[in-house]
Structures are given as C-alpha cells and as structure tokens.
Design an enzyme around this catalytic site. Structure first.
Site, PDB file in Angstrom:
ATOM      1  CG  ASP A  11     -29.685   9.299 -22.945  1.00 38.28           C
ATOM      2  OD1 ASP A  11     -28.623   9.942 -22.791  1.00 38.28           O
ATOM      3  OD2 ASP A  11     -29.813   8.111 -22.598  1.00 38.28           O
ATOM      4  CG  ASP A 130     -19.503   3.779 -24.417  1.00 39.93           C
ATOM      5  OD1 ASP A 130     -19.664   4.574 -23.462  1.00 39.93           O
ATOM      6  OD2 ASP A 130     -20.185   3.825 -25.452  1.00 39.93           O
TER       7      ASP A 130
END
Lengths: 259, 235
Positions: A11, A130
């Site tokens: 990330d 998600d």
C-alpha cells in the site's frame, strides 16, 4: 501443475509503503523498491501495488515507483488505486504494471471492464471486490469500504467475469485488519460461481489461513502485515502449503542465476 | 568456451570484436512489449524496436517476437506492417530468434483461435484451446525440460509464469524442448529448432528463472553474430 500464488501487497502513500486500516493509524513500513526486491527474493510470485491516497499526486508517485520496480524486479505486477479511465489504465501499464486493478470505478462504470479488456486484454484486468456481510449474503462496497453499492457480491462477481475481467481480488471488509484469517465462506461462494482466478485478501495472518483459503477455492492469496512485520516470510507460507500437498513454486529455483 | 564461464557476456563478446548484443523486438501493437525490453536491457542488451520491413535491415543479432492477443489479429498486423516475409526469411536463415507466448503459437501452421488463418508455418503443429475449468491458465507452472535450450537451462525442471488460453500441439517431436501440464493436457511449452527458441511462458516475468533463460539466449545470439563477423573478417 499450476501453483498457488503468494502475492505481497504494497500500500503506497507518499512514495512509501504503509500499513493501516482504512487510512487510520498509517504506519510507514519502508521503501517500495527495496520491499519489492526483498519479497521477490523470498519467492513472491507476484506483487500488488495500491496507491491508497488515490489522488492525482499519489498516482504520479506510483508511476515513478512502478517504473523503478519494473526495471529490476521481473515478476508480474498489478497496480491500482484511483484508476477510473482507459487513460489511467494505460498510464500504469506503460509505467511497468502487467495488470491493473479497480474497485469503485468498476462498480460505478461496469463498461470500463469491457473496454479495458478489449483494449489491453482480459489478463490485464483484475477487479477488486470489497465485500461486507449482511445476514446471509455479501454486498459489494465502494470508496474503500465506506459505501454500499447495493449489489450482491456473487452477482457482481459473475458480471465482472462476463464483462471480461481476468481475475477477481476478493476483500472482506469484516476481516480486514483483524488477522483472523480470510473469509473462507466468501471465497468459496465466489470461487463456485466464476471460472476465473480468485485471489483471497483481508485477514490472512498465518500460513494456516492461506491453506484454508486455498482449500476454499482461492488460486492466490494476498498478504500484507504478516510479511511487513517480519513475522513470516513468503517462504514460510510456501513451506506450509507444500507440506499440506498444495503445489507452490519452490523458492530456491529463483536463485540459480550466477552474477 | 570461456565466454560462458565468465558470467554475462558483454565483456566476453568484446573479445570477439563486439560491444553489446543488439536485439530487435518486433512491435506490431501487442501489449507486453515493454516488459521484454526492460528485461533485456537489465541483462545488458541493446534493444531496438522493429516496426517495418526496413527496420529488419538494421544490424540486429537476435529477434524477439512477443505477443498477447488473438492469433488471426497478430497475423494480419504482421502482414499489414510488411513484417511477415521478413520474419519468414529470418527464420529460414536460421538466425537467432525468440518467440514468446503468442510469438510461439505464430510459428505453427494454424490455430483453433482463428480458423482459416495460416501461421508462419515453420514448425509442424496446430494451436488448440484449453478445455479446462479455468481458461486462460494464469500463474506459475512447471516446465520439464527434455532438451537443453540455453547453456543455463540444463536443469530438468523450472517454474515460469504463464498467461494463455491456447496451447501448441507440436507434431515435430524432436523440436519439443519443454513440456507443461494444464487442464489435463501435457503440451509443448518450449520449442527449439536450430537457433529458433520459442516459449509459451513469459521469461520476462518469471523472476530469475526467466532472466537466466533470456541471458542464455542473449549470449548465444551475441556469440553467433560475433563469430560470423570474425569468420567474415578472416576471409
């Protein structure tokens, strides 16, 4: 025999690899190029790079990072974060990514999947879903898990495949950051309705979690904190899977080149 | 013989009168070209793009035909850009060649992907579609080498990264250099015919195993050229 892939996830925020749950408590882990090299040496089968800032500046930084990684780490790289057009896709592919990943933009504009697949090939398009559980089913969320799209995950997964997605990255909002293991019920449900590879994500903290995800039907598992903290190496995961009879790419075959 | 012992070749080729190996990459609009460029540059090669028949007249030691996309589309692109005959001449002249993924499939006679379209037809065989549950195959799979394809591939088994929905069914058995299994079929994942090397996987994305293979091929291409230069000079 096709092997199960272990994919470290980096990330990115302001040029550094960070870790935190939904932008809270961001902690700097290190330099992305160094980490990419480090994980490749450990036997990582692929890398995923996500620009979590998802700003114009962040995307620029990610392209610079991508270029540096792609010129010295020769395994497949998937890049994402804020990709919302064919131009965005092309920019990261040119910078050195082999695949792009989208979540919110794909739900808002499903045609993007089809256009991307047509232009760059299905193998380039990884759709990230998600998922959050509502009673006995899951719904797909947008905006880093903040908004419910109203679309059931299994329906969306099938739609992604029909539109030309090459792989699905399945995140569980319920498990993210909990270190309690992947949501194997979710993985199993998705893997049963599609015939494209499924990458399990969120909650994988120990090798037994990876094994459970693979047994539920995952073709690959994504790892972040478990590796970033130094608690485990990629090789630890591979060793555990291999012991359980799951085919993995041996780590040692990577180091034969004489320099 | 020293050339292979001394590590990567720019230095060793220098001794034969050349600085760097020059590799031409055929650019016909296929996607994965830049990753091949990056890997070859990392290994010290000089890389140029081949976009027309004229470009093929340049001094190039080896030619790479990469490719992602459909068989018929690629044949049309190569023909429209005037590269088809040049490619066939190159292959017929037994000059160093590396076909990657679709670049390997294009060497065959025909493909189930595009019925009625003729391939480069330098190896007898056809391209067939996988009938597995998951198509395309995406990921790392095992290649069992039954022929040594580069000085560094003498090992029997290596893992490489694959992305493909079609595979080569080769009728020339002595050409098959590596075999892989997927979806219930064992298929040719590497071919070797003279100085022509072709692989179904992506060496440019297969970590050190892939780089090692590319390095072996580069050295061979460089040395072939350097040797023929030397012979020409002596004559």
């Amino acid at each position: 025999m096709l092997t199960v892939r272990i994919i470290p996830c980096l990330d990115l925020h302001e040029g550094k690899v960070v870790k935190g749950t939904h932008f809270r408590n961001l902690k700097v882990i290190g330099d992305p190029v160094q980490l990419a090299r480090h994980y490749e040496a450990q036997g990582a089968d692929e890398l995923i790079l996500l620009d979590i800032s998802a700003t114009i500046e962040g995307r620029k930084t990610m392209r610079v990072v991508l270029e540096r990684i792609a010129s010295e780490v020769f395994i497949p790289i998937t890049a994402g974060g804020g990709i919302a057009s064919l131009e965005d896709m092309q920019a990261v592919l040119l910078a050195g990514a082999d695949k792009i990943t989208m979540c919110t933009a794909a739900l808002n504009q499903p045609a993007l999947i089809e256009e991307g697949a047509k232009r760059f090939g299905s193998q380039c398009i990884v759709i990230s879903i998600d998922a959050k559980r509502h009673a006995d089913t899951w719904y797909a969320y947008t905006h880093s898990g903040k908004r419910c799209s109203g679309k059931p995950v299994l329906e969306w997964a099938r739609e992604c495949e029909q539109l030309g997605a090459g792989e699905l990255l399945i995140n569980s909002i319920d498990r993210d950051g909990t270190a309690q293991g992947y949501d194997t019920e979710l993985i199993r449900a998705v893997a049963e309705v599609v015939s494209i590879p499924v990458i399990a994500s969120s909650g994988g903290a120990h090798p037994e979690h990876a094994l459970a995800a693979v047994r539920a039907g995952a073709d690959a598992v994504l790892l972040a904190s478990a590796l970033h903290t130094g608690k485990y190496t990629v090789a630890d995961f591979k060793w555990y899977l291999a012991e359980a009879g799951i085919p993995v790419r041996p780590v040692s075959s990577d180091r034969k080149m004489r320099t | 013989m020293m050339a292979f012992e001394a590590g990567y070749s720019p230095r060793s080729i220098e001794g034969l009168g050349r600085q760097r190996t020059v590799i031409g990459i055929v650019d016909y609009g296929a996607g994965n070209l830049w990753s091949v460029v990056r890997a070859l540059r990392y290994l010290g090669a000089e890389v140029c793009l081949i976009r027309s028949a004229d470009d093929l007249q340049q001094k190039v030691d080896g030619l790479v035909l990469p490719g992602v996309g459909a068989f018929g589309w690629a044949v049309r692109q190569l023909q429209q850009r005037g590269l088809w005959n040049g490619l066939q001449n190159w292959l017929n002249a037994q000059r160093p060649f590396l076909g990657i993924c679709l670049g390997m499939q294009l060497l065959m006679e025909t493909s189930e992907e595009s019925p009625g379209v003729r391939g480069l037809d330098v190896v007898r065989g056809v391209v067939r579609k996988f009938r597995a549950r998951k198509v395309p195959q995406i990921g790392w799979n095992r290649v069992s080498f039954i022929q040594t394809i580069t000085p560094y591939s003498a090992g029997s088994v290596e893992y490489f990264y694959f992305v493909h929905g079609y595979y080569v069914e080769c009728m020339e058995f002595d050409v098959v250099a590596g075999v892989t299994e997927y979806g219930g079929v064992r298929y040719a994942s590497a071919l070797r015919k003279g100085r022509m090397l072709a692989v179904q996987f992506h060496p440019e994305k297969s970590g050190w195993a892939g780089l090692t293979l590319l390095r072996g091929w580069l050295e061979e291409a460089g040395n072939v050229q350097a040797l023929s230069n030397k012979i020409a000079a002596v004559r």
